[in-house]
Scaffold this motif. Structure first.
Motif, PDB file in Angstrom:
ATOM      1  N   LEU A 217      -3.285   0.563  -7.412  1.00  0.00           N
ATOM      2  CA  LEU A 217      -4.129   0.990  -6.465  1.00  0.00           C
ATOM      3  C   LEU A 217      -5.489   0.767  -6.682  1.00  0.00           C
ATOM      4  O   LEU A 217      -6.211   0.142  -5.491  1.00  0.00           O
ATOM      5  CB  LEU A 217      -4.117   2.725  -6.550  1.00  0.00           C
ATOM      6  CG  LEU A 217      -2.773   3.324  -6.109  1.00  0.00           C
ATOM      7  CD1 LEU A 217      -3.132   4.817  -6.258  1.00  0.00           C
ATOM      8  CD2 LEU A 217      -2.406   2.923  -4.619  1.00  0.00           C
TER       9      LEU A 217
ATOM     10  N   GLU B 282      -1.393  -4.712   0.663  1.00  0.00           N
ATOM     11  CA  GLU B 282      -0.333  -3.858   0.801  1.00  0.00           C
ATOM     12  C   GLU B 282       1.191  -4.117  -0.256  1.00  0.00           C
ATOM     13  O   GLU B 282       1.758  -3.447  -0.385  1.00  0.00           O
ATOM     14  CB  GLU B 282       0.461  -4.122   2.356  1.00  0.00           C
ATOM     15  CG  GLU B 282       0.737  -5.591   2.604  1.00  0.00           C
ATOM     16  CD  GLU B 282      -0.398  -6.454   3.070  1.00  0.00           C
ATOM     17  OE1 GLU B 282      -0.148  -7.502   3.652  1.00  0.00           O
ATOM     18  OE2 GLU B 282      -1.557  -5.787   3.005  1.00  0.00           O
TER      19      GLU B 282
ATOM     20  N   MET C 247      -5.468  -2.777  -5.086  1.00  0.00           N
ATOM     21  CA  MET C 247      -5.565  -2.639  -3.559  1.00  0.00           C
ATOM     22  C   MET C 247      -6.806  -2.442  -2.874  1.00  0.00           C
ATOM     23  O   MET C 247      -7.213  -3.056  -2.041  1.00  0.00           O
ATOM     24  CB  MET C 247      -4.441  -1.551  -3.167  1.00  0.00           C
ATOM     25  CG  MET C 247      -4.374  -1.315  -1.680  1.00  0.00           C
ATOM     26  SD  MET C 247      -3.333   0.130  -1.415  1.00  0.00           S
ATOM     27  CE  MET C 247      -4.741   1.382  -1.578  1.00  0.00           C
TER      28      MET C 247
ATOM     29  N   LEU D 187      -0.028  -1.835  -3.005  1.00  0.00           N
ATOM     30  CA  LEU D 187       0.260  -0.663  -2.521  1.00  0.00           C
ATOM     31  C   LEU D 187       1.869  -0.371  -3.142  1.00  0.00           C
ATOM     32  O   LEU D 187       2.066   0.529  -3.532  1.00  0.00           O
ATOM     33  CB  LEU D 187      -0.069  -0.285  -1.278  1.00  0.00           C
ATOM     34  CG  LEU D 187       0.485   1.195  -0.648  1.00  0.00           C
ATOM     35  CD1 LEU D 187      -0.063   2.341  -1.469  1.00  0.00           C
ATOM     36  CD2 LEU D 187       0.115   1.281   0.606  1.00  0.00           C
TER      37      LEU D 187
END
Length: 250
Positions: free
Chosen positions: A29, A212, A32, A215
């Protein structure tokens, strides 16, 4: 007592695995968010396109930032630099760089573009554009280093082949007194009258995972942590039920 020790040991392993998977998920995360911030910063620069002088490439305060830059100068007679392992549309290739000396400022690497490699991996020639040029493009930090490190290998034609653009290493390999910590990704509309047909882009995340994907990996790690927790709870409940049944039979 042995059953209790087994339960405690099992939960210790489960909690360790849950902590590890959760940490990996949080790291994904974080990556990201970092890449989203990078893309947002570049989008703002490209939308404004307010050119800064090429001299800002050497500004240590901006070494991790992005700027649209333009200026005049000439390409030095230093060897070309080829960044290996740069695939594009599932084709193997390299990104070609040349050292550019601005009229004012420190020499910097200019990305001329991407070139494909043939099946025998014969490296393409990267001729030096002659004369004086007015260049424009996106100043960026060098592409993220891969596992191979930043060592530069000299080829027979004098070009340097590397797996990472490490400015201090390249400065020594190119025998330069200085080299800016940022590189210039040429405007795709920039015309050069020498060299092969370079493919240019302003992508700051080539050959790396987009936000993405990070994620998606984060969700997978969190799902594994949840699966371990559920499995540990189910096994504990089964063992508790078995103990209760055995106690009731006595």
């Amino acid at each position: 007592m042995s059953v209790c020790r087994n339960i405690v040991f099992g939960w210790a392993l489960a909690l360790l695995a849950i902590a590890l998977f959760t940490r990996l998920g949080l790291w994904q995360l974080q990556r990201m968010q970092q890449k989203q911030a990078m893309l947002a910063a570049v989008a703002g620069v490209l939308q404004a396109r307010q050119p800064q002088p090429l001299a800002v490439a050497a500004d240590p305060q901006r070494r991790a930032g992005y700027d649209w830059s333009a200026g005049r100068g000439h390409f030095l007679a230093a060897p070309a630099v080829l960044l290996d392992n740069q695939s594009r549309e599932e084709r193997a290739g390299v990104r070609a760089y040349r050292v550019f000396q601005p009229a004012v400022g420190t020499p910097l690497l200019v990305e001329l573009g991407w070139l494909p490699l043939p099946g025998d991996r014969r490296l393409p020639a990267v001729p030096r554009p002659a004369g004086e040029w007015q260049l424009a493009g996106l100043l960026t930090p060098p592409p993220a280093a891969g596992l191979g490190g930043g060592a530069a290998l000299a080829r027979a034609d004098g070009a340097l082949l590397t797996l990472a653009l490490d400015p201090p290493t390249l400065r020594r390999a190119l025998d330069l007194p200085a080299l800016a910590p940022r590189v210039l990704k040429l405007d795709p509309a920039q015309a050069l009258d020498a060299g092969p047909g370079y493919v240019r882009d302003l992508d700051i995340l080539p050959n790396t995972l987009p936000p993405e994907r990070h994620l998606g990996y984060a969700v997978q790690w969190f799902a594994l942590a949840a699966a371990v927790l559920v499995t540990a709870l189910v096994l504990s409940l089964r063992r508790h039920g078995a103990r209760a049944r055995r106690a009731g039979m006595r």
